[in-house]
Design an enzyme around this catalytic site. Sequence first.
Site, PDB file in Angstrom:
ATOM      1  CB  THR A 227       1.605  -4.777  -4.102  1.00  0.00           C
ATOM      2  OG1 THR A 227       1.662  -5.960  -3.304  1.00  0.00           O
ATOM      3  CG2 THR A 227       0.157  -4.456  -4.401  1.00  0.00           C
ATOM      4  CD  GLU A 228       2.418   0.831  -4.945  1.00  0.00           C
ATOM      5  OE1 GLU A 228       2.298   1.360  -6.064  1.00  0.00           O
ATOM      6  OE2 GLU A 228       1.595   0.972  -4.025  1.00  0.00           O
TER       7      GLU A 228
END
Length: 410
Positions: free
Chosen positions: A197-198
């Site tokens: 997600t990052e």
Amino acid sequence: MGLKRVTKKFLKYFIPVLLVSLIIPFTGRVSRHSSANPFPSNDIRCQIFIGEAGRSSKDYLSGYHYETLCSFASAIGDTARVTISESGDSSISLILRDSLDIAVVPSCSFVAREGLYSANVVDTTMLWVMKDLPGIKAEFAHWLIGFIGSPAQTSSLERFFIDNQSRSRISPYDEVFQKHSHITGWDWRLLAALTWTESKFRIEDVSHRGAVGLMQMMPRTASQFAVEDYLDPDQSIKAGCEVLKAFRNLFVDVAANDEELIKFTLAAYNAGGGRILECVNYAQKSGVDPSFWENLDGFIKEMGDLPVPADSLDSRPMPFKGEETRAYVKTVLNKYDRLRGLEPRYPEMDDSLLLEGLDSLDLFSFPESADSLLSPDSLRRVDLGDEHARDEEKQQDDDKGDDVSGKDPR
């Protein structure tokens, strides 16, 4: 494309080139390895520029070449100091000016020049470019002969190139997540879901606010957690776990149970611990039980329209839309569920946007479209929260000359 096919392609295209290089008189250094750094600097100065083709590739080119550059440097008894470049031409110019030792650039854009030597290191899309000097070429040839077919090379191919992936692998860094998961006490697959997600597992990722590396931390925060090289997956993931542990401890007396504590920790990683604590305190004063994240999620969504309690006139949180943070928690947990072969726990979200093309058998590749869930004012960063975060953000904006994409953040 399987590993055997990659090997055949290498033998077809690169062995002849290597043999030509080997017949050049190297004063006997290939057969008698000196283990001496032939480069002029103490560390081997390297830059990686993957270009648009590399950014759109499903393979993890920067991660592969970072690891391989470090392997080469270690083999000749030194270390690699690697940065990410925004221009292949500028990297080549630095080599010609003796300000850089090795540039990794796309094969399709490199134009051969006098005084430069270039070679593929298995990956046919990228070239390693260095000075055309006998000592440098000898050390490189000696290392490459030993690297091809070695366990290290086989491992790299299996981890960084999608077509060679084991179906049970999630990322190139599964072993690193497993190594450091004890810091958080989490299942390592939850760390993998957060990291995708990052940064989508791309070490070169830099947000528009300057957050760097796999775990997308601001450089000053990363340095507080002993990150000397933000491109180093081990350093980045370990530091990210330490930050998560700090946030977990911050909310251990707030969350109703361990499951809720994970949600609060994820929210803090996205928005900052201070910001989430402000929302918790404000919710309590407004008569909302903040010990369950869903309660706080709904409160944050409606917070701007709620009346201000009389005793909170001076303590109402700064304006906080919260769309990104609320979506972030759901996105990470839905990914985590899928990685365990479970149905996502948030079916109300458009799962085709979150996890399009991902099934329980093919865990390695995630869609780009999940970014659509993040708000336009997304910071995509990790700070230590509240005042510290805002001060750091202001300082980052003031530091106009600080180019984190091409410099060591120290």
